[in-house]
Motif scaffolding. Structure first.
Motif, PDB file in Angstrom:
ATOM      1  N   SER A 296       0.474  -1.232  -0.322  1.00  0.00           N
ATOM      2  CA  SER A 296      -0.153  -0.302   0.006  1.00  0.00           C
ATOM      3  C   SER A 296       0.859   1.206   0.009  1.00  0.00           C
ATOM      4  O   SER A 296       1.741   1.054   1.016  1.00  0.00           O
ATOM      5  N   ASP A 298       0.141   3.772   1.534  1.00  0.00           N
ATOM      6  CA  ASP A 298      -0.028   3.953   3.086  1.00  0.00           C
ATOM      7  C   ASP A 298       1.763   3.594   3.335  1.00  0.00           C
ATOM      8  O   ASP A 298       1.901   4.657   4.456  1.00  0.00           O
ATOM      9  N   LYS A 303       3.613   9.101   1.579  1.00  0.00           N
ATOM     10  CA  LYS A 303       2.658   7.549   1.270  1.00  0.00           C
ATOM     11  C   LYS A 303       2.245   8.101  -0.262  1.00  0.00           C
ATOM     12  O   LYS A 303       1.401   8.418  -0.886  1.00  0.00           O
ATOM     13  N   ASN A 343       1.833   2.669   8.884  1.00  0.00           N
ATOM     14  CA  ASN A 343       1.244   3.722   9.060  1.00  0.00           C
ATOM     15  C   ASN A 343       0.385   4.133  10.111  1.00  0.00           C
ATOM     16  O   ASN A 343      -0.585   4.591   9.804  1.00  0.00           O
ATOM     17  N   TYR A 349      -1.718  -0.586   9.847  1.00  0.00           N
ATOM     18  CA  TYR A 349      -2.046  -1.452   8.555  1.00  0.00           C
ATOM     19  C   TYR A 349      -2.650  -2.856   9.115  1.00  0.00           C
ATOM     20  O   TYR A 349      -2.035  -3.545   9.439  1.00  0.00           O
ATOM     21  N   ASN A 363       6.055   3.915   6.640  1.00  0.00           N
ATOM     22  CA  ASN A 363       6.781   5.750   5.594  1.00  0.00           C
ATOM     23  C   ASN A 363       7.371   6.494   6.677  1.00  0.00           C
ATOM     24  O   ASN A 363       8.580   5.718   7.455  1.00  0.00           O
TER      25      ASN A 363
END
Length: 524
Positions: A296, A298, A303, A343, A349, A363
């Motif tokens: 993802s 994210d 992001k 995240n 997540y 991230n």
């Protein structure tokens, strides 16, 4: 693409050209080659620091997982990986495969930089630099060069040995060297490193224990080479000697949390005997880009982005016992898994499918790393961990026996299992050890080399293991806790043969150097 001999020659010519500006407190290639550089111990420490990262990038960012874990059946690929990735999955690797070629180029780039560092220290370090410090710096370079040659031999068998870059200027066309001598060269480098590296150093630097651990793996590998169905006892004893010294005398123990080994906050814990030391910011291809395999955006810096994930084979998933949840969740994501540290600012997540978790660190905010970009993850991924050495020790003790209940072998083998929260075993055989290695070291680029090592002394078993794999991807129901393999694989897998354990020499190298197509010759 330039052939590797041209690249190493270019390194030599750059080194002769003089100085340029510093880059992130690490010397440039031209600085390292300058006769004004190696004047102090600090200069030499700066030079060797650069050997832990950038030149490894081409290997780390695609071949490490594709050759180590997709080729071996732990992972698979998807439509975004292209033909070269699919061919690796299907055991259909051609001499023009770009992923394979990247590994070859990366290893020889590492070797070229190590050679340049060793030559610079020997030629330019003044008498005012203590001999101990000079030898320790050379030992770092020889350790890393030894690892590169070890990996070359494990993937390609007979390969050229480049010990002095400058000699390529006059004689750029080299023969391949017989595989036993390539391993011997790697062992000699690692022996020098073990004799001259310090017992301890700052975090991230290799030590005597790093060298002995890697040397044990080399000797365990050499034990099976050309020995007709058994392993050479002399080499097994050497593997046992060096692994045993690390296990019993280093004072290093397994890090308590398997899960935390793969989080940035725990980079370079003592268990990590050798890890890549990535810096940020970094240009494309020279930083750690493995976080791009996140499922993802994210979980990406700012992001933004994310490549395609590494899907998991059903065959690999079946290795986990019901109790082996700590390692499983740290290694692969299953639908419904929750990761609060990924995240974190967004509430964590929750996995929506099945994919690799290891190396997915989240991230920039998750890692308190404002310089993190998609080109440079701050994870210092380990090349050699203490757990690996524990398992090497157990296998060296097993040796040529069908099974063993040796107390020392069981002690260190079960330390790995105990950390994972699973029951100890009371007897070991090669199947038990290989399965444990597959689970413990998954997605660290090791399992293909484990199979190659096995193929040296028991090729039929290695082929049977490889060809019996169920390489389908699978779905997982978070409700029923049931995994269901897909009906088809992304590509038809070609049955492996004995030749499958040796990769083809890259076509660009054969074109540049026809001698690579000739029978290998001795080095010693």
């Amino acid at each position: 693409m330039k052939s590797i001999n041209k690249i190493i020659i270019l390194l030599s010519l750059v080194a002769m050209a003089g100085c340029s500006n510093d880059f992130l407190d690490r010397p440039s290639e031209s600085q390292v080659g300058s006769n004004n550089f190696y004047q102090t111990t600090s200069d030499m420490r700066l030079a060797t620091a650069s050997l832990y990262s950038t030149s490894w990038g081409q290997y780390n960012n695609d071949p490490l997982l594709k050759l180590g874990d997709v080729l071996s059946g732990n992972g698979t690929v998807n439509q975004y990986n292209g033909t070269d990735g699919t061919d690796i999955f299907a055991h259909n690797i051609s001499a023009s495969n770009s992923i394979m070629n990247s590994a070859w180029v990366s290893f020889y780039n590492v070797i070229g930089q190590c050679n340049m560092t060793i030559l610079g220290i020997n030629q330019y370090a003044p008498a005012t630099v203590p001999t101990k410090d000079k030898n320790a710096a050379i030992a770092e370079a020889r350790f890393i060069r030894g690892v590169a040659y070890f990996y070359l031999a494990m993937h390609w068998g007979a390969v050229p040995i480049v010990e002095d870059n400058t000699k390529l200027i006059d004689n750029p066309l080299l023969n391949r060297i017989i595989v036993s001598d390539v391993y011997k060269f790697a062992a000699n480098d690692l022996t020098f490193a073990a004799e001259n590296l310090p017992l301890t150093d700052v975090k991230g630097r290799v030590t005597k224990w790093s060298a002995e651990g890697m040397l044990a793996k080399v000797y365990l590998t050499m034990a099976g080479l050309g020995n007709g169905g058994s392993r050479n006892q002399t080499y097994l004893d050497l593997a046992k000697k060096y692994a045993g010294d690390v296990c019993q005398n280093s004072g290093i123990v397994l890090y308590p949390s398997y899960y935390d080994l793969f989080r940035v906050q725990y980079n370079d814990v003592p268990e990590d005997l050798f890890a890549f030391q990535w810096t940020a910011p970094a240009d494309y291809g020279v930083g750690n880009m493995l976080n791009n395999l996140a499922p993802s955006a994210d979980l990406m810096p700012q992001k933004v982005g994310a490549w395609s994930v590494i899907p998991i084979t059903y065959d690999f998933y079946l290795n986990y016992s019901a109790k082996d949840t700590l390692r499983r969740k740290a290694t692969i994501m299953l639908t419904g898994d929750k990761y609060p540290e990924l995240n974190a600012a967004g509430g964590g997540y929750k996995a929506t499918g099945v994919c690799m978790k290891k190396h997915i660190i989240g991230n920039d905010k998750d890692n308190s790393s404002p310089l993190m970009t998609w080109m440079c993850s701050p994870e210092h991924n380990a090349v050699l961990r203490l757990a690996d050495v524990y398992l090497v020790y157990a296998e060296a003790i097993l040796g040529n026996d069908a099974s063993t209940s040796d107390a020392t072998a069981l002690l260190y083998f079960n330390k790995v299992r105990s950390r994972a929260g699973i029951d100890p075993v009371t007897s070991l055989n090669i199947d038990v050890i290989l399965k444990e290695r597959r689970i413990e070291l998954a997605y660290e680029g090791q399992y293909w080399m484990d199979l190659v090592r096995l193929s040296y002394w028991n090729p039929n078993k290695a082929l049977t293991m490889l060809n019996a794999q169920d390489r389908h991807q699978f779905t997982y129901s978070a409700t029923t806790k049931v995994a269901t393999p897909d009906a088809t694989t992304i590509a038809a897998v070609i049955p492996a043969t004995s030749s499958s354990f040796t990769l083809p020499i890259p076509a660009v190298e054969l074109t540049a150097n026809p001698k690579l197509g000739q029978p290998p010759v001795p080095y010693y």
